[in-house]
Design a protein around this motif. Structure first.
Motif, PDB file in Angstrom:
ATOM      1  N   ILE A  93       0.858  -1.193   0.000  1.00  0.00           N
ATOM      2  CA  ILE A  93       0.000   0.000   0.000  1.00  0.00           C
ATOM      3  C   ILE A  93       0.888   1.236   0.000  1.00  0.00           C
ATOM      4  O   ILE A  93       1.689   1.439   0.911  1.00  0.00           O
ATOM      5  N   GLU A  94       0.765   2.036  -1.043  1.00  0.00           N
ATOM      6  CA  GLU A  94       1.515   3.287  -1.132  1.00  0.00           C
ATOM      7  C   GLU A  94       0.735   4.395  -0.417  1.00  0.00           C
ATOM      8  O   GLU A  94      -0.448   4.238  -0.118  1.00  0.00           O
ATOM      9  N   PHE A  95       1.397   5.513  -0.191  1.00  0.00           N
ATOM     10  CA  PHE A  95       0.757   6.599   0.553  1.00  0.00           C
ATOM     11  C   PHE A  95      -0.524   7.084  -0.107  1.00  0.00           C
ATOM     12  O   PHE A  95      -1.551   7.271   0.547  1.00  0.00           O
ATOM     13  N   GLY A  96      -0.493   7.279  -1.419  1.00  0.00           N
ATOM     14  CA  GLY A  96      -1.684   7.749  -2.126  1.00  0.00           C
ATOM     15  C   GLY A  96      -2.839   6.776  -1.986  1.00  0.00           C
ATOM     16  O   GLY A  96      -3.990   7.174  -1.799  1.00  0.00           O
ATOM     17  N   GLU A  97      -2.542   5.491  -2.083  1.00  0.00           N
ATOM     18  CA  GLU A  97      -3.574   4.459  -1.936  1.00  0.00           C
ATOM     19  C   GLU A  97      -4.140   4.487  -0.516  1.00  0.00           C
ATOM     20  O   GLU A  97      -5.350   4.329  -0.316  1.00  0.00           O
ATOM     21  N   PHE A  98      -3.267   4.678   0.437  1.00  0.00           N
ATOM     22  CA  PHE A  98      -3.659   4.717   1.851  1.00  0.00           C
ATOM     23  C   PHE A  98      -4.659   5.845   2.101  1.00  0.00           C
ATOM     24  O   PHE A  98      -5.713   5.645   2.718  1.00  0.00           O
ATOM     25  N   VAL A  99      -4.348   7.032   1.600  1.00  0.00           N
ATOM     26  CA  VAL A  99      -5.210   8.196   1.816  1.00  0.00           C
ATOM     27  C   VAL A  99      -6.535   8.050   1.077  1.00  0.00           C
ATOM     28  O   VAL A  99      -7.607   8.297   1.640  1.00  0.00           O
ATOM     29  N   ARG A 100      -6.480   7.631  -0.184  1.00  0.00           N
ATOM     30  CA  ARG A 100      -7.712   7.493  -0.978  1.00  0.00           C
ATOM     31  C   ARG A 100      -8.649   6.439  -0.384  1.00  0.00           C
ATOM     32  O   ARG A 100      -9.867   6.627  -0.351  1.00  0.00           O
ATOM     33  N   SER A 101      -8.088   5.341   0.066  1.00  0.00           N
ATOM     34  CA  SER A 101      -8.918   4.267   0.635  1.00  0.00           C
ATOM     35  C   SER A 101      -9.457   4.645   2.000  1.00  0.00           C
ATOM     36  O   SER A 101     -10.623   4.400   2.310  1.00  0.00           O
ATOM     37  N   LEU A 102      -8.610   5.262   2.808  1.00  0.00           N
ATOM     38  CA  LEU A 102      -9.035   5.658   4.150  1.00  0.00           C
ATOM     39  C   LEU A 102     -10.115   6.738   4.084  1.00  0.00           C
ATOM     40  O   LEU A 102     -10.958   6.845   4.976  1.00  0.00           O
ATOM     41  N   SER A 103     -10.102   7.513   3.015  1.00  0.00           N
ATOM     42  CA  SER A 103     -11.077   8.582   2.841  1.00  0.00           C
ATOM     43  C   SER A 103     -12.511   8.057   2.823  1.00  0.00           C
ATOM     44  O   SER A 103     -13.446   8.760   3.222  1.00  0.00           O
ATOM     45  N   PHE A 105     -13.732   5.977   4.725  1.00  0.00           N
ATOM     46  CA  PHE A 105     -14.178   5.834   6.109  1.00  0.00           C
ATOM     47  C   PHE A 105     -14.379   7.179   6.808  1.00  0.00           C
ATOM     48  O   PHE A 105     -14.763   7.227   7.975  1.00  0.00           O
ATOM     49  N   HIS A 106     -14.107   8.259   6.098  1.00  0.00           N
ATOM     50  CA  HIS A 106     -14.268   9.608   6.675  1.00  0.00           C
ATOM     51  C   HIS A 106     -15.756   9.908   6.870  1.00  0.00           C
ATOM     52  O   HIS A 106     -16.586   9.540   6.029  1.00  0.00           O
ATOM     53  N   PRO A 107     -16.123  10.558   7.975  1.00  0.00           N
ATOM     54  CA  PRO A 107     -17.537  10.906   8.221  1.00  0.00           C
ATOM     55  C   PRO A 107     -18.169  11.710   7.087  1.00  0.00           C
ATOM     56  O   PRO A 107     -19.386  11.661   6.888  1.00  0.00           O
ATOM     57  N   LYS A 108     -17.346  12.443   6.333  1.00  0.00           N
ATOM     58  CA  LYS A 108     -17.886  13.262   5.243  1.00  0.00           C
ATOM     59  C   LYS A 108     -17.974  12.504   3.915  1.00  0.00           C
ATOM     60  O   LYS A 108     -18.513  13.030   2.944  1.00  0.00           O
ATOM     61  N   ALA A 109     -17.448  11.296   3.873  1.00  0.00           N
ATOM     62  CA  ALA A 109     -17.489  10.509   2.631  1.00  0.00           C
ATOM     63  C   ALA A 109     -18.922  10.114   2.323  1.00  0.00           C
ATOM     64  O   ALA A 109     -19.754   9.969   3.222  1.00  0.00           O
ATOM     65  N   SER A 110     -19.220   9.941   1.058  1.00  0.00           N
ATOM     66  CA  SER A 110     -20.582   9.616   0.649  1.00  0.00           C
ATOM     67  C   SER A 110     -20.989   8.216   1.084  1.00  0.00           C
ATOM     68  O   SER A 110     -20.159   7.301   1.158  1.00  0.00           O
ATOM     69  N   GLU A 111     -22.266   8.059   1.363  1.00  0.00           N
ATOM     70  CA  GLU A 111     -22.792   6.752   1.752  1.00  0.00           C
ATOM     71  C   GLU A 111     -22.631   5.758   0.604  1.00  0.00           C
ATOM     72  O   GLU A 111     -22.392   4.564   0.821  1.00  0.00           O
ATOM     73  N   LEU A 198     -11.337  10.263  12.214  1.00  0.00           N
ATOM     74  CA  LEU A 198     -10.711  10.803  11.008  1.00  0.00           C
ATOM     75  C   LEU A 198     -11.020  12.292  10.836  1.00  0.00           C
ATOM     76  O   LEU A 198     -10.331  12.984  10.093  1.00  0.00           O
ATOM     77  N   LYS A 199     -12.060  12.773  11.511  1.00  0.00           N
ATOM     78  CA  LYS A 199     -12.370  14.202  11.477  1.00  0.00           C
ATOM     79  C   LYS A 199     -11.362  14.982  12.308  1.00  0.00           C
ATOM     80  O   LYS A 199     -11.218  16.191  12.157  1.00  0.00           O
ATOM     81  N   ASP A 200     -10.669  14.292  13.200  1.00  0.00           N
ATOM     82  CA  ASP A 200      -9.748  14.949  14.127  1.00  0.00           C
ATOM     83  C   ASP A 200      -8.346  14.381  13.998  1.00  0.00           C
ATOM     84  O   ASP A 200      -7.604  14.329  14.968  1.00  0.00           O
ATOM     85  N   ILE A 201      -7.995  13.918  12.811  1.00  0.00           N
ATOM     86  CA  ILE A 201      -6.729  13.240  12.596  1.00  0.00           C
ATOM     87  C   ILE A 201      -5.530  14.136  12.865  1.00  0.00           C
ATOM     88  O   ILE A 201      -4.438  13.663  13.172  1.00  0.00           O
TER      89      ILE A 201
END
Length: 216
Positions: A93-103, A105-111, A198-201
């Motif tokens: 897992i590269e950094f870009g993949e990590f951020v995009r995938s983790l996003s 799970f962000h509360p603001k991500a679409s259902e 993730l809102k307070d990362i």
């Protein structure tokens, strides 16, 4: 004297970035994170990617260590999440993949993104549908990870009930459309797809990192 001074370079030093690193501004524009949050995630990523092999990439063993404090524990759930984070399918897992995938799970991500990710989690063979045996395999793995030791008969009844309700077309499998309808009736299925911290990362790292007992 001027020629002597010209020998010195006063330009700002360029800090070398490791393989897979991407510009926080670009990542912020493509995800639910702000630039500051992406930068905080890079610190987290560096910690995770150096627990076993310090090469700037998260290997499966490091991923499992972060989740379960055990790099050798075999777990279908962890394997599936790792595979979905590994967007390039190259085993790390590269950094870009990590951020995009983790996003996701962000509360603001679409259902919609959360539902789609959960669907892929159960679609073990990546056929675009969830078959009965895949559902049973994942349910068993999730129950095991939760330390719930249920008999095979009980697991079978859970799977049977789910298939009867979700497989509205009656073809023995659950496609994405049916999955969305099923989740709409049972929203708790994607409850774990939202990680409030993730809102307070930028203030604190996730608890699994703080408790990983890995020295900096």
């Amino acid at each position: 004297m001027p020629s002597f001074l010209n020998c010195f370079c006063f330009k700002k030093a360029v800090v070398p970035r490791r393989k897979g690193y991407e510009d926080p501004i670009i990542l912020a524009s493509e995800t639910a994170f702000t630039v500051n949050e992406v930068e905080a995630l890079y610190d987290l990523f560096k910690k995770l990617s150096s627990t076993i092999i310090d090469d700037g990439l998260i290997h499966k063993e490091e991923f499992q260590l972060a989740l379960f404090q055990n790099s050798r524990k075999k777990n279908l759930f962890a394997d599936r999440v790792f595979d979905l984070f590994d967007l390039k399918h190259n085993g790390v897992i590269e950094f870009g993949e990590f951020v995009r995938s983790l996003s996701i799970f962000h509360p603001k991500a679409s259902e919609s993104d959360k539902i789609s990710f959960a669907f892929k989690l159960y679609d073990l063979h990546q056929t675009g549908c969830i078959k009965r045996e895949e559902l049973k395999e994942m349910v068993s793995a999730l129950l095991s990870e939760s330390n719930l030791d249920l008999t095979d008969d009980v697991i079978e009844s859970i799977v049977e009930k789910t298939m009867m309700e979700a497989d509205s077309k009656g073809d023995g499998k659950i496609d994405l459309e049916e999955w969305k309808e099923y989740v709409a009736k049972h929203p708790s299925l994607i409850k774990n797809m939202t990680l409030p911290y993730l809102k307070d990362i930028t203030v604190a790292f996730p608890s699994f990192v703080l408790n990983s007992e890995v020295n900096d």
